[in-house]
Design an enzyme around this catalytic site. Structure first.
Site, PDB file in Angstrom:
ATOM      1  N   GLY A  12       0.822  -1.206   0.000  1.00 47.23           N
ATOM      2  CA  GLY A  12       0.000   0.000   0.000  1.00 47.23           C
ATOM      3  C   GLY A  12       0.852   1.250   0.000  1.00 47.23           C
ATOM      4  NE  ARG A 273     -15.275   8.649   6.889  1.00 47.45           N
ATOM      5  CZ  ARG A 273     -14.228   8.306   6.156  1.00 47.45           C
ATOM      6  NH1 ARG A 273     -13.417   7.361   6.562  1.00 47.45           N
ATOM      7  NH2 ARG A 273     -13.980   8.923   5.020  1.00 47.45           N
ATOM      8  CD  GLU A 354      -6.817   0.053   7.749  1.00 47.85           C
ATOM      9  OE1 GLU A 354      -7.888  -0.292   8.269  1.00 47.85           O
ATOM     10  OE2 GLU A 354      -6.655   0.170   6.517  1.00 47.85           O
ATOM     11  NE  ARG A 365      -9.620   6.472   8.130  1.00 48.06           N
ATOM     12  CZ  ARG A 365     -10.023   6.830   6.904  1.00 48.06           C
ATOM     13  NH1 ARG A 365      -9.403   7.804   6.265  1.00 48.06           N
ATOM     14  NH2 ARG A 365     -11.036   6.231   6.333  1.00 48.06           N
TER      15      ARG A 365
END
Length: 524
Positions: A12, A273, A354, A365
């Site tokens: 990543g 969120r 992560e 986050r």
């Protein structure tokens, strides 16, 4: 013996950023379970947060990060990463056409939930991760070797408990030892532990489980962020609908068109969120479908080409102006405990991205802070490794005590996912958490001595069960609600006992996890 100066597990943004900054005289090897582009980073739509707008300031970005993280963040980590963000963006922007700009060559800035200013840099509309990954791949030099379809499953430790590499299995079943002076876990989070997720198929928590089995400290595993808006059709999630869509003016509505976030939070549809996810989840439990009303967004297809493709490939007509959505597992705030250089509690072992927990994200986050952390940690660790002594890899690999045992009969992968979603998902309580813990305990996977004797599919399930257990036990121990961890039986944040407390898991060979409550240098 295959010896590397730096061995990176995963491909990543954090992994590629590290590899791109390592000196050319270092022998660097990247091994990845799937293909180099099969990562969450490549799928990332929203962008990268940086305080570069005229009205913005790093202190505003810092304040937003603390608010989203419910003040469980590590203050020093937050300040250093966010202060570095503008320069990280500037460096990449100057290298080529990675980010979107206006006609005057100025970076376009978007708005996302819980941000107080427009500060989201994006590339290709909603293909930021892809753009940055392709850029980083293009920068890799000949001293970096990439091996795909290699499943690392066991950290190799010497008699001094120093990590000296990994044991891995290829797609053909061949087992190989990769020795290295420095081993870096950058394998991502664990989204595939849940039925609904935005994560790549390969993201099952392997690196975290592997580090835990080797004795590394793992922290804050109860904090799982569920993204509010995944495309939801016929009972299945089909892909991520970026928060940037709500940032551009989309609102969440019922079948009848009633807005659902009115009166729930001052930021309404751009609330943090965990707030939005819980609200959607409550409606879905009552049998009410929820939609993103995108009718007020002009030129939707041009602004969000990737999302348009996902919708059209699944037969959804955007001309109707509504996208059916459901929340799903998106990001792990916890992980392998590290400092700002990615150093773990095991010498020679590092973790970034992560898979690591630096304390940057706290309990939840802030949108578009994850790629930022990956870029920062990759560059930071490169500086440490570039000047490190080139000590030889020494010592015999120490193996676990050989105890004859029957092969563990493992559950179906879908059973793991559905039970985690049901019992350890968006809304948790003691009854369900204890049920899940008992179910996971019955498999006793922590005591498996030779994971390599299992098939690749079985190895994945072993790591899923280990990581699921870490999450479940942490969620059971944290008797409050904070950020991505919501307990219906303890719905209130308990600042007196929990804001500065973390739960650490550490396993000694032959023993179950020792749980520790630790007071950390967190924001207050």
């Amino acid at each position: 013996m295959m010896t590397n100066d730096v061995l990176i597990l995963g491909s990543g943004i954090a992994a590629l950023q590290l590899a791109s900054f390592l000196n050319k005289d270092l022998n660097v090897r990247i091994i990845t379970k799937g293909k180099i582009r099969t990562t969450n980073s490549y799928l990332a739509q929203g962008g990268i947060a940086a305080a570069i707008g005229e009205q913005d300031h790093p202190m505003k970005h810092i304040a937003d990060t603390f608010e989203a993280g419910r003040y469980h963040n590590n203050r020093e980590t937050v300040e250093k990463i966010i202060t570095a963000a503008p320069q990280l963006i500037k460096f990449i922007s100057e290298q080529g056409a990675v980010f979107d700009k206006d006609q005057n060559g100025k970076l376009l800035l978007g708005m996302e939930g819980a941000h107080s200013e427009k500060r989201i840099v994006h590339g290709g509309g909603d293909a930021t991760g892809k753009n940055v990954v392709e850029f980083l791949i293009s920068t890799l030099k000949d001293h970096v070797t990439i091996e795909e379809d290699v499943f690392a499953y066991e950290l190799l430790l010497n008699s001094e408990k120093r990590c000296i590499g990994v044991k891995a299995k290829g797609s053909d079943g061949t087992i190989k030892n990769y020795y290295s002076r420095n081993t870096i876990i950058a394998t991502g989070g664990c989204g595939q532990l849940f039925t609904y997720t935005s994560n790549a198929q390969t993201v099952n928590g392997d690196g975290i489980a592997m580090a835990y089995l080797a004795g590394a400290e793992v922290v804050d595993m109860e904090f799982i962020q569920f993204h509010p808006t995944l495309l939801y059709l016929n009972g299945e999630t089909k892909g991520l609908i970026s928060e940037a869509v709500r940032g551009e003016g989309a609102i969440l509505v019922t079948e009848e068109g009633t807005p659902i976030m009115e009166g729930v939070h001052p930021l309404k549809d751009l609330a943090p969120r965990h707030v939005v996810s819980q609200e959607i989840y409550d409606y879905l439990k009552k049998g009410c479908n929820i939609y993103l009303d995108i009718s007020k967004i002009k030129n939707f297809k041009q602004r969000f080409p990737s999302i348009t493709t996902i919708c059209e490939e699944n037969g959804l007509q955007l001309s109707e102006g509504r996208i059916p959505v459901a929340p799903g597992s998106h990001f792990l705030m916890g992980g392998i405990k590290t400092d700002l250089f990615g150093r773990t509690s095991i010498k020679g072992l590092f973790a970034i991205g992560e898979a690591a927990c630096t304390g940057f994200h706290g309990a939840n986050r802030l949108a578009s802070n994850s790629l930022l952390e990956g870029l920062y940690m990759g560059e930071k660790l490169s500086k440490l490794l570039n000047k490190a002594d080139r000590e030889a890899v020494v010592g015999t690999v120490v193996t676990r005590p050989s105890i004859p045992q029957k092969k563990v009969v493992l559950p179906d992968k879908q059973d793991i996912k559905s039970l985690m979603m049901e019992r350890v998902g968006i809304v948790r309580n003691e009854v369900n958490l204890k049920k899940q813990k008992a179910w996971l305990d019955a498999f006793n996977v922590n005591q498996i001595n030779d994971i390599g004797s299992y098939s690749l599919g079985e190895m994945t399930k072993v790591f899923m069960l280990i990581t699921a257990k870490l999450i479940t036990e942490s969620a059971l121990m944290r008797t409050e609600s904070r950020g991505g961890h919501y307990r219906s039986d303890y719905p209130i944040e308990d600042d007196e006992h929990w804001v500065n407390e973390s739960i650490i898991h550490k396993k000694s060979w032959g023993m179950e996890s020792n749980h520790e409550h630790i007071e950390t240098a967190l924001a207050t």
